[in-house]
Every structure is written in structure tokens, then in C-alpha cells.
Design a protein around this motif. Structure first.
Motif, PDB file in Angstrom:
ATOM      1  N   ALA A 121      54.118  28.238  49.723  1.00 51.29           N
ATOM      2  CA  ALA A 121      52.957  27.946  48.875  1.00 51.29           C
ATOM      3  C   ALA A 121      51.809  28.904  49.174  1.00 51.29           C
ATOM      4  O   ALA A 121      51.133  29.390  48.254  1.00 51.29           O
ATOM      5  N   GLN A 122      51.589  29.206  50.434  1.00 51.76           N
ATOM      6  CA  GLN A 122      50.505  30.125  50.799  1.00 51.76           C
ATOM      7  C   GLN A 122      50.814  31.552  50.366  1.00 51.76           C
ATOM      8  O   GLN A 122      49.927  32.257  49.862  1.00 51.76           O
ATOM      9  N   ALA A 123      52.043  31.995  50.546  1.00 52.25           N
ATOM     10  CA  ALA A 123      52.417  33.348  50.120  1.00 52.25           C
ATOM     11  C   ALA A 123      52.266  33.495  48.609  1.00 52.25           C
ATOM     12  O   ALA A 123      51.730  34.504  48.121  1.00 52.25           O
ATOM     13  N   LEU A 124      52.716  32.491  47.852  1.00 53.44           N
ATOM     14  CA  LEU A 124      52.608  32.568  46.396  1.00 53.44           C
ATOM     15  C   LEU A 124      51.157  32.485  45.942  1.00 53.44           C
ATOM     16  O   LEU A 124      50.773  33.146  44.970  1.00 53.44           O
ATOM     17  N   ASP A 125      50.340  31.711  46.625  1.00 52.03           N
ATOM     18  CA  ASP A 125      48.922  31.650  46.287  1.00 52.03           C
ATOM     19  C   ASP A 125      48.269  33.012  46.522  1.00 52.03           C
ATOM     20  O   ASP A 125      47.477  33.483  45.703  1.00 52.03           O
ATOM     21  N   HIS A 126      48.593  33.646  47.632  1.00 51.94           N
ATOM     22  CA  HIS A 126      48.029  34.946  47.976  1.00 51.94           C
ATOM     23  C   HIS A 126      48.450  36.021  46.966  1.00 51.94           C
ATOM     24  O   HIS A 126      47.618  36.761  46.447  1.00 51.94           O
ATOM     25  N   VAL A 127      49.740  36.097  46.664  1.00 54.93           N
ATOM     26  CA  VAL A 127      50.220  37.075  45.686  1.00 54.93           C
ATOM     27  C   VAL A 127      49.689  36.717  44.295  1.00 54.93           C
ATOM     28  O   VAL A 127      49.282  37.588  43.530  1.00 54.93           O
ATOM     29  N   GLY A 128      49.651  35.421  43.994  1.00 55.97           N
ATOM     30  CA  GLY A 128      49.121  34.966  42.712  1.00 55.97           C
ATOM     31  C   GLY A 128      47.661  35.351  42.505  1.00 55.97           C
ATOM     32  O   GLY A 128      47.216  35.540  41.381  1.00 55.97           O
ATOM     33  N   ALA A 129      46.918  35.499  43.601  1.00 54.91           N
ATOM     34  CA  ALA A 129      45.521  35.926  43.482  1.00 54.91           C
ATOM     35  C   ALA A 129      45.437  37.287  42.808  1.00 54.91           C
ATOM     36  O   ALA A 129      44.538  37.531  41.995  1.00 54.91           O
ATOM     37  N   PRO A 138      53.505  47.661  55.174  1.00 53.28           N
ATOM     38  CA  PRO A 138      53.682  47.335  56.596  1.00 53.28           C
ATOM     39  C   PRO A 138      53.129  45.951  56.924  1.00 53.28           C
ATOM     40  O   PRO A 138      52.170  45.489  56.300  1.00 53.28           O
ATOM     41  N   ALA A 139      53.738  45.316  57.887  1.00 52.34           N
ATOM     42  CA  ALA A 139      53.270  44.002  58.337  1.00 52.34           C
ATOM     43  C   ALA A 139      52.005  44.165  59.171  1.00 52.34           C
ATOM     44  O   ALA A 139      51.773  45.215  59.769  1.00 52.34           O
ATOM     45  N   GLY A 140      51.197  43.113  59.186  1.00 51.02           N
ATOM     46  CA  GLY A 140      50.061  43.065  60.085  1.00 51.02           C
ATOM     47  C   GLY A 140      48.741  43.543  59.513  1.00 51.02           C
ATOM     48  O   GLY A 140      47.741  43.548  60.227  1.00 51.02           O
ATOM     49  N   ILE A 141      48.710  43.968  58.269  1.00 53.68           N
ATOM     50  CA  ILE A 141      47.446  44.375  57.656  1.00 53.68           C
ATOM     51  C   ILE A 141      46.714  43.093  57.251  1.00 53.68           C
ATOM     52  O   ILE A 141      47.199  42.346  56.402  1.00 53.68           O
ATOM     53  N   PRO A 142      45.571  42.819  57.847  1.00 58.08           N
ATOM     54  CA  PRO A 142      44.894  41.555  57.530  1.00 58.08           C
ATOM     55  C   PRO A 142      44.276  41.571  56.132  1.00 58.08           C
ATOM     56  O   PRO A 142      43.690  42.572  55.717  1.00 58.08           O
ATOM     57  N   ALA A 143      44.451  40.476  55.429  1.00 53.24           N
ATOM     58  CA  ALA A 143      43.802  40.312  54.124  1.00 53.24           C
ATOM     59  C   ALA A 143      42.361  39.883  54.374  1.00 53.24           C
ATOM     60  O   ALA A 143      42.083  39.149  55.332  1.00 53.24           O
ATOM     61  N   PRO A 144      41.441  40.335  53.515  1.00 51.32           N
ATOM     62  CA  PRO A 144      40.056  39.861  53.668  1.00 51.32           C
ATOM     63  C   PRO A 144      40.008  38.333  53.587  1.00 51.32           C
ATOM     64  O   PRO A 144      40.874  37.704  52.971  1.00 51.32           O
ATOM     65  N   VAL A 145      39.006  37.755  54.197  1.00 54.56           N
ATOM     66  CA  VAL A 145      38.864  36.296  54.202  1.00 54.56           C
ATOM     67  C   VAL A 145      38.928  35.753  52.774  1.00 54.56           C
ATOM     68  O   VAL A 145      39.584  34.734  52.522  1.00 54.56           O
ATOM     69  N   TRP A 146      38.306  36.427  51.835  1.00 50.85           N
ATOM     70  CA  TRP A 146      38.273  35.948  50.451  1.00 50.85           C
ATOM     71  C   TRP A 146      39.610  36.108  49.736  1.00 50.85           C
ATOM     72  O   TRP A 146      39.772  35.648  48.621  1.00 50.85           O
ATOM     73  N   TRP A 147      40.587  36.769  50.375  1.00 53.67           N
ATOM     74  CA  TRP A 147      41.906  36.931  49.760  1.00 53.67           C
ATOM     75  C   TRP A 147      42.958  36.121  50.520  1.00 53.67           C
ATOM     76  O   TRP A 147      44.137  36.161  50.235  1.00 53.67           O
ATOM     77  N   GLN A 148      42.539  35.334  51.493  1.00 54.09           N
ATOM     78  CA  GLN A 148      43.457  34.479  52.236  1.00 54.09           C
ATOM     79  C   GLN A 148      43.942  33.342  51.319  1.00 54.09           C
ATOM     80  O   GLN A 148      43.254  32.979  50.365  1.00 54.09           O
ATOM     81  N   PRO A 149      45.108  32.772  51.617  1.00 57.83           N
ATOM     82  CA  PRO A 149      45.584  31.645  50.804  1.00 57.83           C
ATOM     83  C   PRO A 149      44.560  30.520  50.759  1.00 57.83           C
ATOM     84  O   PRO A 149      43.915  30.212  51.757  1.00 57.83           O
ATOM     85  N   GLN A 150      44.447  29.917  49.593  1.00 55.67           N
ATOM     86  CA  GLN A 150      43.498  28.825  49.378  1.00 55.67           C
ATOM     87  C   GLN A 150      44.194  27.465  49.369  1.00 55.67           C
ATOM     88  O   GLN A 150      43.597  26.472  48.969  1.00 55.67           O
ATOM     89  N   VAL A 151      45.448  27.439  49.765  1.00 54.93           N
ATOM     90  CA  VAL A 151      46.204  26.180  49.822  1.00 54.93           C
ATOM     91  C   VAL A 151      46.642  25.942  51.267  1.00 54.93           C
ATOM     92  O   VAL A 151      46.833  26.898  52.025  1.00 54.93           O
ATOM     93  N   PRO A 152      46.815  24.683  51.648  1.00 53.52           N
ATOM     94  CA  PRO A 152      47.260  24.403  53.017  1.00 53.52           C
ATOM     95  C   PRO A 152      48.726  24.788  53.224  1.00 53.52           C
ATOM     96  O   PRO A 152      49.494  24.903  52.275  1.00 53.52           O
ATOM     97  N   ASP A 203      51.117  23.075  54.251  1.00 50.59           N
ATOM     98  CA  ASP A 203      52.084  22.048  53.834  1.00 50.59           C
ATOM     99  C   ASP A 203      52.005  21.716  52.341  1.00 50.59           C
ATOM    100  O   ASP A 203      52.558  20.708  51.901  1.00 50.59           O
ATOM    101  N   ALA A 204      51.361  22.569  51.549  1.00 52.22           N
ATOM    102  CA  ALA A 204      51.312  22.343  50.091  1.00 52.22           C
ATOM    103  C   ALA A 204      52.735  22.334  49.532  1.00 52.22           C
ATOM    104  O   ALA A 204      53.623  23.034  50.029  1.00 52.22           O
ATOM    105  N   ALA A 205      52.937  21.561  48.502  1.00 54.48           N
ATOM    106  CA  ALA A 205      54.269  21.397  47.908  1.00 54.48           C
ATOM    107  C   ALA A 205      54.792  22.717  47.352  1.00 54.48           C
ATOM    108  O   ALA A 205      54.158  23.348  46.498  1.00 54.48           O
ATOM    109  N   ALA A 206      55.964  23.124  47.836  1.00 46.76           N
ATOM    110  CA  ALA A 206      56.546  24.398  47.432  1.00 46.76           C
ATOM    111  C   ALA A 206      56.911  24.413  45.943  1.00 46.76           C
ATOM    112  O   ALA A 206      56.689  25.413  45.264  1.00 46.76           O
ATOM    113  N   GLY A 207      57.475  23.316  45.451  1.00 47.24           N
ATOM    114  CA  GLY A 207      57.867  23.266  44.040  1.00 47.24           C
ATOM    115  C   GLY A 207      56.677  23.434  43.105  1.00 47.24           C
ATOM    116  O   GLY A 207      56.743  24.164  42.117  1.00 47.24           O
TER     117      GLY A 207
END
Length: 161
Positions: free
Chosen positions: A40-48, A84-98, A100-104
């Protein structure tokens, strides 16, 4: 399974349908994390990125960083189809869902965001890190970005690479 015990997958989505099929499989069958974000967090981040393309955003990287990212990082990412892994996203681009948000529900929302992105008429709004991109480059970047993040989620059905 602890993230440290899970090896990241190397993905290269070239079509939205393949990306959605992988996300749906992860939601349905479960996954182990090789990174810190849930599906859910990965999809929220990419969805941004999809939401910004359609609706725009006042949040942007400083101009020198955007020009460097556009002229150096973007061509490498598109050529190698890798981030590459490890590049931090800005705070404003971090996932906005917890975590444990529902994956479906996250997959359903992401599907709607992809549909809106693909149906959008005219040019996309500037990307916060890469500035103005044509439709093909923006779509390619979003698929590479999704490949990067979903690669940290390893299906529990036995496919590990």
C-alpha cells in the motif's frame, strides 16, 4: 520474514497491465519485504507521481537539482531501466498511508490513478524532480519507478526473481 533475509526482485515493467497484475498478485498471495514499505505504501508513493502528472503540485525540487536530475539521472534510469536503492524521497513524497493499509484497496486506488494518468488529455504537469516530460518519458519513468518499488516486495508463492 525480516527484510534483511529477503532478496529484492529485479523487475522491468514495460506495460501497465503487467504492473497491475504483479500488484494484484502481491495483494492476493502475500509477500515478504526486502525494504521498508508495504505494498500500500509503495503504490501510494508511485501513485503520487501519477497524481502530480494529472493534477500538478506546488512541491518541487530546487531548480539546480531538477536540471541535474533531468539531464543526468533520468537518461541513466531510462537507459538502464533501474533506480538505485537508498535514495531518500523528500518528506512530502513519502507514503501517506500506514504500513498496514489494506493492499486490495491500495491496488484498486492505484488502478484508478493509472486510468486517470492514461486518459489525461494534453501535456502532463511538471514532475517535482525531473520537470517537464513528454507523455512517453513520463509513462516510462512511472513504470521504472514502480519496478523499483515493487521489486522490494517478494511474492510468497515461490517466485523470488
Amino acid at each position: 520474514m525480516p527484510a534483511s533475509a529477503v532478496a529484492r526482485r529485479r523487475l522491468d515493467f514495460r506495460a501497465w497491465e503487467d504492473l497491475l497484475a504483479d500488484a494484484e498478485r502481491l495483494a492476493r498471495d502475500g509477500y515478504d519485504r526486502a525494504g521498508k514499505w508495504s505494498l500500500a505504501q509503495a503504490l501510494d508513493h508511485v501513485g503520487a507521481g501519477l497524481r502530480v502528472a494529472v493534477a500538478g503540485s506546488a512541491k518541487r525540487m530546487p531548480w539546480p537539482m531538477r536540471m541535474l536530475a533531468r539531464s543526468c539521472a533520468l537518461p541513466v534510469m531510462r537507459s538502464w531501466r533501474w533506480i538505485p536503492a537508498g535514495i531518500p524521497a523528500p518528506v512530502w513524497w513519502q507514503p501517506q498511508v500506514p504500513s498496514d493499509a489494506a493492499a486490495g484497496a491500495a491496488v484498486a486506488r492505484f488502478r484508478r490513478e493509472i486510468d486517470a494518468f492514461r486518459a489525461h488529455q494534453g501535456p502532463y504537469h511538471p514532475h517535482p524532480a525531473f520537470d517537464r516530460l513528454d507523455r512517453e518519458a513520463y509513462a516510462d519513468l512511472m513504470l521504472i519507478h514502480a519496478s523499483h518499488h515493487l521489486g522490494f516486495l517478494v511474492p510468497r508463492d515461490g517466485e523470488r526473481a
